[in-house]
Design a protein around this motif. Structure first.
Motif, PDB file in Angstrom:
ATOM      1  N   THR A  59       0.803  -1.221   0.000  1.00  0.00           N
ATOM      2  CA  THR A  59       0.000   0.000   0.000  1.00  0.00           C
ATOM      3  C   THR A  59       0.839   1.275   0.000  1.00  0.00           C
ATOM      4  OG1 THR A  59      -0.150  -0.024   2.414  1.00  0.00           O
ATOM      5  CG2 THR A  59      -1.900  -1.156   1.190  1.00  0.00           C
ATOM      6  N   GLY A  60       2.159   1.150   0.037  1.00  0.00           N
ATOM      7  CA  GLY A  60       3.018   2.331   0.056  1.00  0.00           C
ATOM      8  C   GLY A  60       3.418   2.764  -1.345  1.00  0.00           C
ATOM      9  N   GLU A  61       4.278   3.790  -1.398  1.00  0.00           N
ATOM     10  CA  GLU A  61       4.804   4.238  -2.686  1.00  0.00           C
ATOM     11  C   GLU A  61       5.953   3.335  -3.094  1.00  0.00           C
ATOM     12  OE1 GLU A  61       5.692   8.396  -3.007  1.00  0.00           O
ATOM     13  OE2 GLU A  61       3.973   8.941  -1.772  1.00  0.00           O
ATOM     14  N   GLY A  62       6.136   3.186  -4.397  1.00  0.00           N
ATOM     15  CA  GLY A  62       7.207   2.328  -4.891  1.00  0.00           C
ATOM     16  C   GLY A  62       6.805   0.867  -4.815  1.00  0.00           C
ATOM     17  N   THR A  63       7.750   0.027  -4.394  1.00  0.00           N
ATOM     18  CA  THR A  63       7.476  -1.403  -4.308  1.00  0.00           C
ATOM     19  C   THR A  63       7.820  -1.923  -2.916  1.00  0.00           C
ATOM     20  OG1 THR A  63       9.678  -2.019  -5.093  1.00  0.00           O
ATOM     21  CG2 THR A  63       7.951  -1.780  -6.760  1.00  0.00           C
ATOM     22  N   GLY A  64       7.269  -3.064  -2.608  1.00  0.00           N
ATOM     23  CA  GLY A  64       7.516  -3.700  -1.318  1.00  0.00           C
ATOM     24  C   GLY A  64       7.733  -5.189  -1.490  1.00  0.00           C
ATOM     25  N   GLU A  65       7.992  -5.858  -0.358  1.00  0.00           N
ATOM     26  CA  GLU A  65       8.232  -7.297  -0.352  1.00  0.00           C
ATOM     27  C   GLU A  65       7.571  -7.907   0.872  1.00  0.00           C
ATOM     28  OE1 GLU A  65      12.491  -7.607  -0.342  1.00  0.00           O
ATOM     29  OE2 GLU A  65      12.671  -6.817  -2.365  1.00  0.00           O
ATOM     30  N   VAL A  66       7.158  -9.171   0.754  1.00  0.00           N
ATOM     31  CA  VAL A  66       6.582  -9.912   1.871  1.00  0.00           C
ATOM     32  C   VAL A  66       7.245 -11.287   1.910  1.00  0.00           C
ATOM     33  CG1 VAL A  66       4.495 -11.002   2.799  1.00  0.00           C
ATOM     34  CG2 VAL A  66       4.379  -8.691   1.868  1.00  0.00           C
ATOM     35  N   VAL A  83       7.247 -12.819  -1.920  1.00  0.00           N
ATOM     36  CA  VAL A  83       6.862 -12.080  -3.117  1.00  0.00           C
ATOM     37  C   VAL A  83       7.641 -10.770  -3.082  1.00  0.00           C
ATOM     38  CG1 VAL A  83       4.602 -13.093  -3.550  1.00  0.00           C
ATOM     39  CG2 VAL A  83       4.777 -11.192  -1.994  1.00  0.00           C
ATOM     40  N   GLU A  84       8.208 -10.427  -4.223  1.00  0.00           N
ATOM     41  CA  GLU A  84       8.990  -9.195  -4.344  1.00  0.00           C
ATOM     42  C   GLU A  84       8.360  -8.314  -5.401  1.00  0.00           C
ATOM     43  OE1 GLU A  84      12.827 -10.967  -5.160  1.00  0.00           O
ATOM     44  OE2 GLU A  84      13.360 -10.842  -3.037  1.00  0.00           O
ATOM     45  N   ASP A  85       8.839  -7.085  -5.476  1.00  0.00           N
ATOM     46  CA  ASP A  85       8.316  -6.109  -6.444  1.00  0.00           C
ATOM     47  C   ASP A  85       6.807  -5.965  -6.345  1.00  0.00           C
ATOM     48  OD1 ASP A  85      10.887  -5.592  -7.474  1.00  0.00           O
ATOM     49  OD2 ASP A  85      10.751  -7.333  -8.797  1.00  0.00           O
ATOM     50  N   LEU A  86       6.310  -5.927  -5.103  1.00  0.00           N
ATOM     51  CA  LEU A  86       4.878  -5.744  -4.867  1.00  0.00           C
ATOM     52  C   LEU A  86       4.482  -4.294  -5.112  1.00  0.00           C
ATOM     53  CD1 LEU A  86       3.981  -7.605  -1.573  1.00  0.00           C
ATOM     54  CD2 LEU A  86       2.925  -7.929  -3.785  1.00  0.00           C
ATOM     55  N   GLU A 107       8.500  -5.495   3.922  1.00  0.00           N
ATOM     56  CA  GLU A 107       9.519  -4.484   3.650  1.00  0.00           C
ATOM     57  C   GLU A 107       8.964  -3.468   2.669  1.00  0.00           C
ATOM     58  OE1 GLU A 107      13.226  -6.035   2.227  1.00  0.00           O
ATOM     59  OE2 GLU A 107      13.529  -7.299   3.980  1.00  0.00           O
ATOM     60  N   GLY A 108       9.286  -2.212   2.921  1.00  0.00           N
ATOM     61  CA  GLY A 108       8.881  -1.148   2.016  1.00  0.00           C
ATOM     62  C   GLY A 108       9.421   0.187   2.478  1.00  0.00           C
ATOM     63  N   GLY A 109       9.831   1.003   1.548  1.00  0.00           N
ATOM     64  CA  GLY A 109      10.340   2.330   1.874  1.00  0.00           C
ATOM     65  C   GLY A 109      11.559   2.304   2.779  1.00  0.00           C
TER      66      GLY A 109
END
Length: 121
Positions: A59-66, A83-86, A107-109
């Motif tokens: 839900t953030g800006e850019g991409t995240g990972e779980v 999962v990457e590049d979320l 992970e994000g930001g």
């Protein structure tokens, strides 16, 4: 006449077996993860042992990972799935889990947050 009875009897054994397979497929638990910058919303946080599906959205800006971690040598370092590049698109992965505690890491930001996931017997 026995030739006709045996195939019919075999068919009666196969039908319940197929029904058992279809009912176990529906027992896969789904865990929804909404990751953001410094956030990690996991629901539910307790699931039964077996196969689980992690359904993750960022839900953030850019991409995240779980990530889903299992404990190894006293720390949650063994990756069971990721999962990457979320982005705002939902991605999923599945993992087999046994009774115990696991961690979901978001992970994000440049930030990360970990949430315990309990697996019951």
């Amino acid at each position: 006449m026995n030739r006709i009875v045996l195939p019919a009897a075999a068919a009666l054994l196969v039908v319940p077996a197929l029904a058992a397979c279809s009912s176990s497929a529906s027992s896969v638990a789904t865990v929804t993860v909404k990751a953001g910058v410094g956030t990690c919303d996991v629901s539910p946080t307790s699931v039964p042992k077996g196969q689980i599906t992690i359904s993750a959205t960022y839900t953030g800006e850019g991409t995240g990972e779980v990530y889903l971690y299992a404990e190894e040598n006293g720390a949650f370092t063994k990756i069971l799935g990721e999962v990457e590049d979320l982005t705002t698109t939902t991605k999923t992965f599945t993992a087999d889990v046994t009774t115990g505690t696991y961690e979901v890491k978001c992970e994000g930001g440049g930030q990360e947050k970990r949430v315990p996931l309990t697996v019951t017997g």
